[in-house]
Design a protein around this motif. Sequence first.
Motif, PDB file in Angstrom:
ATOM      1  N   LEU A  20      47.080  35.343  39.200  1.00 19.42           N
ATOM      2  CA  LEU A  20      47.457  36.634  38.629  1.00 19.42           C
ATOM      3  C   LEU A  20      46.216  37.469  38.380  1.00 19.42           C
ATOM      4  O   LEU A  20      45.163  36.938  38.015  1.00 19.42           O
ATOM      5  N   SER A  21      46.366  38.772  38.567  1.00 18.18           N
ATOM      6  CA  SER A  21      45.284  39.717  38.286  1.00 18.18           C
ATOM      7  C   SER A  21      45.747  40.718  37.243  1.00 18.18           C
ATOM      8  O   SER A  21      46.922  41.086  37.209  1.00 18.18           O
ATOM      9  N   CYS A  22      44.828  41.153  36.443  1.00 14.12           N
ATOM     10  CA  CYS A  22      45.091  42.169  35.420  1.00 14.12           C
ATOM     11  C   CYS A  22      43.977  43.202  35.541  1.00 14.12           C
ATOM     12  O   CYS A  22      42.818  42.910  35.221  1.00 14.12           O
ATOM     13  N   VAL A  23      44.331  44.372  36.031  1.00 12.41           N
ATOM     14  CA  VAL A  23      43.345  45.434  36.254  1.00 12.41           C
ATOM     15  C   VAL A  23      43.519  46.521  35.211  1.00 12.41           C
ATOM     16  O   VAL A  23      44.638  47.005  34.988  1.00 12.41           O
ATOM     17  N   GLY A  26      41.295  53.508  32.869  1.00 12.26           N
ATOM     18  CA  GLY A  26      41.242  54.425  31.745  1.00 12.26           C
ATOM     19  C   GLY A  26      40.437  53.907  30.569  1.00 12.26           C
ATOM     20  O   GLY A  26      40.232  54.643  29.592  1.00 12.26           O
ATOM     21  N   PHE A  27      39.995  52.674  30.614  1.00 10.10           N
ATOM     22  CA  PHE A  27      39.144  52.110  29.573  1.00 10.10           C
ATOM     23  C   PHE A  27      38.446  50.886  30.153  1.00 10.10           C
ATOM     24  O   PHE A  27      38.865  50.351  31.175  1.00 10.10           O
ATOM     25  N   THR A  28      37.386  50.458  29.478  1.00 10.81           N
ATOM     26  CA  THR A  28      36.640  49.304  29.961  1.00 10.81           C
ATOM     27  C   THR A  28      37.032  48.044  29.195  1.00 10.81           C
ATOM     28  O   THR A  28      37.293  48.082  27.991  1.00 10.81           O
ATOM     29  N   THR A  71      43.294  28.511  34.757  1.00  8.23           N
ATOM     30  CA  THR A  71      41.923  28.929  34.491  1.00  8.23           C
ATOM     31  C   THR A  71      41.872  30.444  34.389  1.00  8.23           C
ATOM     32  O   THR A  71      42.318  31.155  35.296  1.00  8.23           O
ATOM     33  N   ILE A  72      41.326  30.924  33.278  1.00  9.30           N
ATOM     34  CA  ILE A  72      41.173  32.364  33.082  1.00  9.30           C
ATOM     35  C   ILE A  72      39.726  32.743  33.390  1.00  9.30           C
ATOM     36  O   ILE A  72      38.803  31.985  33.096  1.00  9.30           O
ATOM     37  N   SER A  73      39.552  33.907  33.983  1.00  9.34           N
ATOM     38  CA  SER A  73      38.201  34.377  34.281  1.00  9.34           C
ATOM     39  C   SER A  73      38.208  35.902  34.260  1.00  9.34           C
ATOM     40  O   SER A  73      39.271  36.525  34.283  1.00  9.34           O
ATOM     41  N   ARG A  74      37.019  36.477  34.203  1.00  5.26           N
ATOM     42  CA  ARG A  74      36.936  37.929  34.176  1.00  5.26           C
ATOM     43  C   ARG A  74      35.824  38.402  35.082  1.00  5.26           C
ATOM     44  O   ARG A  74      34.814  37.714  35.260  1.00  5.26           O
ATOM     45  N   ASP A  75      36.023  39.574  35.646  1.00  8.26           N
ATOM     46  CA  ASP A  75      35.010  40.245  36.453  1.00  8.26           C
ATOM     47  C   ASP A  75      34.867  41.649  35.866  1.00  8.26           C
ATOM     48  O   ASP A  75      35.631  42.558  36.206  1.00  8.26           O
ATOM     49  N   ASN A  76      33.889  41.799  35.007  1.00  3.20           N
ATOM     50  CA  ASN A  76      33.736  43.085  34.323  1.00  3.20           C
ATOM     51  C   ASN A  76      33.392  44.213  35.290  1.00  3.20           C
ATOM     52  O   ASN A  76      33.765  45.362  35.054  1.00  3.20           O
ATOM     53  N   ALA A  77      32.719  43.887  36.378  1.00  2.31           N
ATOM     54  CA  ALA A  77      32.370  44.920  37.355  1.00  2.31           C
ATOM     55  C   ALA A  77      33.632  45.522  37.975  1.00  2.31           C
ATOM     56  O   ALA A  77      33.647  46.693  38.353  1.00  2.31           O
ATOM     57  N   LYS A  78      34.673  44.701  38.066  1.00  6.68           N
ATOM     58  CA  LYS A  78      35.944  45.169  38.625  1.00  6.68           C
ATOM     59  C   LYS A  78      36.956  45.521  37.544  1.00  6.68           C
ATOM     60  O   LYS A  78      38.093  45.864  37.854  1.00  6.68           O
TER      61      LYS A  78
END
Length: 122
Positions: A20-23, A26-28, A71-78
């Motif tokens: 799953l993706s969560c994009v 409008g905010f960071t 597993t949860i992960s984040r890509d702040n650049a995206k």
Amino acid sequence: QVQLVESGGGLVQPGGSLRLSCVASGFTLDYRAIGWFRQAPGKEREGVSCIRDNVGTGSTYYADSVKGRFTISRDNAKNTVYLQMNSLKPEDTAVYYCAAARSGWCTDYDYWGQGTQVTVSS
């Protein structure tokens, strides 16, 4: 426009995987914790996982029911957070939501996505 959009749900057989993706737009998400929640028919919403912000070293948390499988992960650049779900079980069937917390702690969520359906069935 501030919004969170989930994607990646679908129908999968038991033992299968989904990501799953969560994009966010409008905010960071940089300084916010992000949580994944799910709600099955007739059941209350439950927390599945959360990842703190990078100030909090990106610490992760999982519900006992998904530990070792998700597993949860984040890509702040995206501006995106992911939930990799492996070894899926029928009891994982639910609508999955992501939410952004007001701070880097996994509490007090103020933005929610619209949800994505995950169905685990043979």
